[in-house]
Write a protein that holds these residues in place. Structure first.
Motif, short mmCIF file in Angstrom:
data_model
loop_
_atom_site.label_atom_id
_atom_site.label_comp_id
_atom_site.label_asym_id
_atom_site.label_seq_id
_atom_site.Cartn_x
_atom_site.Cartn_y
_atom_site.Cartn_z
N PHE A 1 21.75 104.30 -3.13
CA PHE A 1 22.01 103.49 -1.94
C PHE A 1 22.61 104.40 -0.88
N ARG A 2 21.97 104.45 0.30
CA ARG A 2 22.40 105.41 1.33
C ARG A 2 22.53 104.75 2.69
N LEU A 3 23.68 104.95 3.32
CA LEU A 3 23.90 104.46 4.69
C LEU A 3 23.30 105.45 5.68
N SER A 4 22.49 104.94 6.60
CA SER A 4 21.82 105.78 7.60
C SER A 4 22.39 105.55 8.99
N ASP A 5 22.54 106.65 9.73
CA ASP A 5 22.95 106.57 11.14
C ASP A 5 21.75 106.38 12.06
N HIS A 6 20.54 106.52 11.52
CA HIS A 6 19.32 106.44 12.33
C HIS A 6 18.28 105.59 11.61
N ILE A 7 18.69 104.36 11.26
CA ILE A 7 17.84 103.54 10.39
C ILE A 7 16.53 103.15 11.07
N GLU A 8 16.55 102.91 12.38
CA GLU A 8 15.29 102.52 13.02
C GLU A 8 14.27 103.66 12.97
N GLN A 9 14.72 104.88 13.20
CA GLN A 9 13.81 106.02 13.08
C GLN A 9 13.30 106.16 11.65
N GLU A 10 14.19 105.99 10.68
CA GLU A 10 13.77 106.10 9.29
C GLU A 10 12.77 105.01 8.91
N MET A 11 12.93 103.82 9.49
CA MET A 11 11.99 102.74 9.22
C MET A 11 10.60 103.07 9.79
N TRP A 12 10.56 103.64 10.97
CA TRP A 12 9.27 104.05 11.55
C TRP A 12 8.65 105.18 10.75
N HIS A 13 9.46 106.11 10.30
CA HIS A 13 8.94 107.20 9.46
C HIS A 13 8.37 106.65 8.15
N LYS A 14 9.07 105.68 7.56
CA LYS A 14 8.56 105.05 6.33
C LYS A 14 7.24 104.32 6.62
N TYR A 15 7.19 103.64 7.75
CA TYR A 15 5.97 102.92 8.13
C TYR A 15 4.80 103.90 8.26
N LEU A 16 5.03 105.03 8.89
CA LEU A 16 3.99 106.05 9.02
C LEU A 16 3.56 106.55 7.65
N PHE A 17 4.53 106.82 6.80
CA PHE A 17 4.22 107.35 5.46
C PHE A 17 3.46 106.33 4.63
N ILE A 18 3.96 105.09 4.59
CA ILE A 18 3.35 104.10 3.71
C ILE A 18 2.00 103.65 4.24
N SER A 19 1.82 103.65 5.56
CA SER A 19 0.50 103.33 6.12
C SER A 19 -0.52 104.37 5.68
N THR A 20 -0.11 105.62 5.67
CA THR A 20 -1.02 106.69 5.24
C THR A 20 -1.30 106.61 3.75
N LEU A 21 -0.25 106.51 2.95
CA LEU A 21 -0.43 106.43 1.50
C LEU A 21 -1.23 105.18 1.12
N SER A 22 -0.85 104.03 1.67
CA SER A 22 -1.56 102.80 1.35
C SER A 22 -2.99 102.84 1.86
N GLY A 23 -3.17 103.40 3.04
CA GLY A 23 -4.50 103.45 3.63
C GLY A 23 -5.48 104.24 2.80
N VAL A 24 -5.10 105.46 2.44
CA VAL A 24 -6.06 106.31 1.72
C VAL A 24 -6.21 105.89 0.27
N THR A 25 -5.13 105.47 -0.40
CA THR A 25 -5.27 105.08 -1.80
C THR A 25 -6.08 103.79 -1.95
N SER A 26 -5.95 102.88 -1.00
CA SER A 26 -6.76 101.65 -1.05
C SER A 26 -8.20 101.92 -0.67
N LEU A 27 -8.42 102.84 0.26
CA LEU A 27 -9.79 103.15 0.70
C LEU A 27 -10.56 103.85 -0.41
N PHE A 28 -9.91 104.80 -1.10
CA PHE A 28 -10.58 105.56 -2.14
C PHE A 28 -10.40 104.96 -3.53
#
Length: 306
Positions: free
Chosen positions: A173-200
């Protein structure tokens, strides 16, 4: 603190279980079938970080009377969000904090509209976990991160109190000082991972071994980050290269939760992940052919399978 975990599935069951294991006052908001299962079998998780066994977890069903909760952990799928909002309304007081762990970003406006700016914190998690056929949580990844914070980045009294409640748990469990940026970074990562693994229809390992598979990974990152930057998302410089590196380093057999939903013939979060991005791309006049193909693939799957 009194903690309400919405659901006792793969995410809520794991992190809520870790908090209950530590001794925090955790209640699981569940449906009748899951409630009976937990009453009979307890909450069980098999994890590479140590198994969890909570013999008599506290549970309630939506509508049952309970005292107000200090914090609500919301880890439902996006297509269950509206139902979850109605289920938790009666348990939200003036002081209740809501920590959403959904992937993506579109849910934030929905939650803020329902409960107000002050009650909704930022949150995300990184974990590979699922439920088996007997309702046991199966957690397989070295990473089991729960990240939270004030959306402003401030170290408020209430967020420090929450950090204290989470401290000492057998999960990260980690407290973040930049949670909105981390959420967007996670969105970018999971969109890529989900996108390619579901496509292939494949874990990430075989995809990145193929020349054109790795090219697809990079193109999804490029298209998605271009959309996000065009609408002012706080992406860090060089995040695309950092995430290519991360996608090359994660486990060979790593699958996305969206891909697992497809394998189980369940609904997907196609609209929440990719429909949202494509709507923004259209508004910004951006061409995103690979994201469009990923979205079409998921919608055809839903039409043919559900």
């Amino acid at each position: 603190m009194r903690i309400l975990t919405v659901g006792a599935g793969a995410i809520g069951g794991y992190f809520g279980g870790r908090l209950a294991e530590k001794g925090e006052d955790v209640t699981f908001l569940v449906r009748e079938k899951r409630k009976q299962q937990l009453e009979q079998e307890g909450l069980m998780a098999k994890s590479i970080h140590g198994d969890i066994k909570i013999a008599e977890p506290k549970t309630i069903k939506a509508g049952e009377q309970a005292d107000d909760f200090d914090v609500i952990l919301l880890s439902t799928k996006a297509y269950h969000l509206q139902g979850a909002i109605e289920d938790i309304r009666t348990y939200v007081s003036e002081e209740t904090l809501i920590v959403p762990l959904l992937n993506g970003i579109a849910h934030m406006d929905v939650l803020i509209a329902a409960f107000g700016e002050e009650k909704v914190l930022g949150g995300l998690c990184f974990i590979e976990t699922t439920l088996d056929e007997n309702g046991k949580v199966i957690q397989t990844s070295p990473i089991h991160d729960f990240v939270f914070g004030e959306r402003s980045g401030e170290k408020t009294e209430r967020i420090l109190r929450l950090q204290k409640a989470f401290f000492g748990t057998k999960a990260n469990f980690r407290l973040s000082d930049h949670i909105e940026q981390e959420m967007w970074h996670k969105y970018l990562f999971i969109s890529t991972l989900s996108g390619v693994t579901s496509l292939f229809r494949s874990p990430i390992g075989p995809i990145r071994e193929e020349e054109f598979g790795l090219a697809a990974v990079k193109e999804v990152l490029k298209e998605a980050s271009a959309i996000m930057r065009s609408i002012g998302a706080p992406l860090a410089d060089g995040i695309e290269e950092a995430q290519v590196k991360k996608l090359n380093e994660i486990g060979y057999e790593m699958k996305s939760s969206l891909q697992r939903d497809m394998e189980k013939q369940q609904p997907t979060e196609a609209d929440h992940f990719f429909g949202y991005l494509l709507d923004q791309a259209k508004t910004q006049g951006l061409e995103t052919p690979v994201l469009a193909a990923i979205y079409a693939n998921l919608k055809v799957f839903e039409k043919n399978s559900l």
